[in-house]
Scaffold this motif. Structure first.
Motif, short mmCIF file in Angstrom:
data_model
loop_
_atom_site.label_atom_id
_atom_site.label_comp_id
_atom_site.label_asym_id
_atom_site.label_seq_id
_atom_site.Cartn_x
_atom_site.Cartn_y
_atom_site.Cartn_z
N LYS A 33 -15.69 -5.63 34.41
CA LYS A 33 -14.93 -4.96 33.52
C LYS A 33 -14.92 -5.31 32.10
N ASP A 34 -15.13 -6.54 31.85
CA ASP A 34 -15.44 -6.93 30.54
C ASP A 34 -16.46 -6.65 29.55
N THR A 35 -17.40 -5.86 30.53
CA THR A 35 -18.67 -5.63 29.80
C THR A 35 -18.98 -4.01 29.70
N GLU A 36 -19.72 -3.79 28.90
CA GLU A 36 -19.81 -2.07 28.69
C GLU A 36 -20.34 -1.57 30.03
N GLY A 37 -19.52 -0.35 30.09
CA GLY A 37 -19.95 0.37 31.51
C GLY A 37 -20.56 1.88 31.32
N ILE A 38 -19.88 2.39 30.16
CA ILE A 38 -20.40 3.75 29.73
C ILE A 38 -20.89 3.74 28.60
N PHE A 39 -21.98 4.62 28.06
CA PHE A 39 -22.62 4.35 26.90
C PHE A 39 -23.08 6.06 26.45
N VAL A 40 -22.89 6.24 25.21
CA VAL A 40 -23.12 7.45 24.64
C VAL A 40 -23.85 7.54 23.73
N TYR A 41 -24.98 8.11 23.78
CA TYR A 41 -26.20 8.21 22.69
C TYR A 41 -26.30 9.66 22.17
N GLU A 42 -26.68 9.75 20.87
CA GLU A 42 -26.96 11.10 20.50
C GLU A 42 -28.55 11.08 20.53
N LEU A 43 -28.86 12.17 21.02
CA LEU A 43 -30.37 12.83 21.34
C LEU A 43 -30.88 13.53 19.95
N ASP A 44 -31.89 13.14 19.48
CA ASP A 44 -32.59 13.83 18.36
C ASP A 44 -33.34 15.03 18.84
N THR A 45 -33.06 16.15 19.10
CA THR A 45 -33.91 17.13 19.69
C THR A 45 -35.01 17.35 19.04
N ILE A 46 -35.53 16.98 17.93
CA ILE A 46 -36.91 16.94 17.25
C ILE A 46 -37.81 16.14 17.75
N ASN A 47 -37.47 14.90 17.71
CA ASN A 47 -38.45 13.95 18.01
C ASN A 47 -38.05 12.91 19.21
N GLY A 48 -36.77 13.18 20.07
CA GLY A 48 -36.51 12.48 21.16
C GLY A 48 -36.11 11.31 20.92
N ASN A 49 -35.63 10.72 19.85
CA ASN A 49 -34.98 9.54 19.37
C ASN A 49 -33.51 9.43 20.22
N LEU A 50 -32.96 8.44 20.71
CA LEU A 50 -31.66 8.13 21.19
C LEU A 50 -30.96 7.08 20.26
N SER A 51 -29.91 7.36 19.64
CA SER A 51 -29.16 6.56 18.72
C SER A 51 -27.83 6.36 19.37
N LYS A 52 -27.45 4.98 19.63
CA LYS A 52 -25.98 4.76 20.26
C LYS A 52 -24.89 5.23 19.14
N VAL A 53 -23.99 5.87 20.21
CA VAL A 53 -22.69 6.54 19.40
C VAL A 53 -21.61 5.60 19.84
N THR A 54 -21.24 5.28 20.95
CA THR A 54 -20.23 4.43 21.43
C THR A 54 -20.48 3.86 22.88
N THR A 55 -19.37 3.10 23.26
CA THR A 55 -19.51 2.25 24.81
C THR A 55 -18.14 2.29 24.98
N VAL A 56 -17.85 2.11 26.34
CA VAL A 56 -16.68 1.85 27.02
C VAL A 56 -16.57 0.63 27.90
N LYS A 57 -15.71 -0.29 27.86
CA LYS A 57 -15.34 -1.42 28.55
C LYS A 57 -14.06 -1.02 29.39
N GLY A 58 -13.70 -2.00 30.08
CA GLY A 58 -12.45 -2.00 30.73
C GLY A 58 -12.60 -1.34 32.18
N ILE A 59 -13.73 -0.78 32.81
CA ILE A 59 -13.88 0.03 33.97
C ILE A 59 -15.09 -0.84 34.71
N LEU A 60 -14.92 -0.49 36.11
CA LEU A 60 -15.94 -1.28 36.83
C LEU A 60 -16.99 -0.21 37.58
N ASN A 61 -18.23 -0.34 37.38
CA ASN A 61 -19.31 0.34 38.05
C ASN A 61 -19.06 1.91 37.88
#
Length: 373
Positions: A33-61
């Motif tokens: 739970k102390d590590t990141e579990g959910i990750f949100v990235y933005e997808l550039d729909t022109i070139n396919g790049n992924l850029s990290k937006v935010t993450t969530v800790k405090g939840i398990l698996n």
């Protein structure tokens, strides 16, 4: 000149105000739970790049994610593969502030929740528990709170493989195109279970006229998807290494084809996992883990049967879940064992895939959902 300048500024403001963004949501087996579990990235729909937006800790698996119909809420299977555990959890996503905020959790009604889905009205959440072979149904409030489950169906029978099919193992929960039926592929029983879904009732799951469709013995049905035209459905079979195609009408499935997801050089130990259809309805993609670690690509014929057109290496290990973006331009794969996310460009004419970006590292990444805002 002033009018032209004003017009230009107005157009610029409007374009920015109504600009759309596409986000990819990743779950994982974070084990802590102390590590990141959910990750949100933005997808550039022109070139396919992924850029990290935010993450969530405090939840398990948080092993599997789904989004509310309006995209405001993210629901997760949590405490997956946790002894005596199992929950479903709710989060609010704010695309303007780019935040993902925990709301609440409820017990999953069985050990090892692996898949969940929402009704198109946004008022119901349905979860499948793999280890104990059960399904739970939850009301969702307007503020995203998940209420305790109002129905829990426990299944028991298994099938011919004592090591894998000693009992029921529900692996997905998928609504019909009209959201009046819901289907539960049961890997343990070699069945696709079916229930009517009457969303206005306090207990919406009702027994269907045909309560299940049998699959090939030892096939292990896993994930399930409908064609965009609503007339056909496809089930990937984990243990059989195949996709079965069905015609569909009013809660009834009729098998029309069964085709291998693997090439001839592989004879056993199949670990097929996920299945999706391109938005234009022309191609079907099926992932294989284990020895293959690839995506099988099929063209969908006029009669909705499948024809194999190729295989694409996933450039990693154990592609558990993948997704296509709403435009159909990109396919994003999650490789749990190698802990990598890979973006592929999809040729919309041929259906073939091409890796376009360097891998993103997310430890034990397990699933992806993509949404345009």
């Amino acid at each position: 000149m002033k009018k032209l300048l004003l017009f230009t500024i107005t157009i610029f403001v409007c374009l920015n105000f109504y600009s759309q963004h596409t986000y990819a949501f990743f779950g994982s087996f974070n084990r802590d739970k102390d590590t990141e579990g959910i990750f949100v990235y933005e997808l550039d729909t022109i070139n396919g790049n992924l850029s990290k937006v935010t993450t969530v800790k405090g939840i398990l698996n948080p092993s599997f994610l789904t989004l509310s119909p309006n995209g405001k809420y993210v629901f997760a299977c949590t405490e997956s593969k946790t002894p005596n555990g199992g929950k479903v959890s709710s989060f609010e996503f704010n695309p303007e502030n780019k935040t993902l905020t925990f709301i609440n959790s409820q017990k999953s009604g069985g050990e090892n929740p692996v898949y969940l889905t929402t009704h198109n009205g946004g008022k119901w959440l349905v979860n499948g528990n793999y280890t104990e072979g059960s399904v739970s149904v939850y009301p969702i409030l307007d503020n995203g709170i998940i209420e305790p489950f109002v129905q829990n169906f426990q299944f028991s029978e298994g099938s011919i493989n004592p090591g894998r099919q000693d009992r029921s193992h529900i692996h997905s929960t998928v609504f019909s195109p009209n959201f009046d039926y819901i289907f539960f592929p049961d890997l343990g029983a070699d069945k696709i279970r079916a229930y009517k879904f009457e969303s206005k009732k306090n207990e919406p799951l009702q027994v269907a006229e045909i309560p299940f469709t049998k699959t090939s013995l030892g096939s292990g049905p896993r994930h399930f998807t409908f064609h965009p035209n609503g007339k056909f459905a496809y089930c990937i079979e984990e243990m059989g290494g195949a996709v079965s195609a069905y015609s569909y009408e009013n809660g009834k499935l009729n098998n029309i084809q069964r085709i291998n997801t693997h090439s001839e050089k592989y004879k056993d130990d199949f670990e097929s996992s996920d299945v999706h259809i391109s938005p234009d309805g022309k191609f079907l993609y099926a992932s294989n883990r284990g020895n293959e670690n690839n995506i099988a690509i099929f063209s969908i014929q006029n009669d909705s049967t499948l024809k194999t057109i190729g295989y694409q290496s996933i450039k990693g290990k154990h592609p558990r879940v993948f997704a296509l973006d709403p435009s159909g331009k990109f396919l994003i794969a999650t490789n749990a064992q190698s802990g990598t996310v890979v973006v592929f460009k999809r040729n919309q004419e041929t259906g073939l895939l091409k890796k376009i970006r360097e891998k993103i590292k997310i430890k034990e990444v397990s699933c992806v959902q993509i949404r345009k805002y």
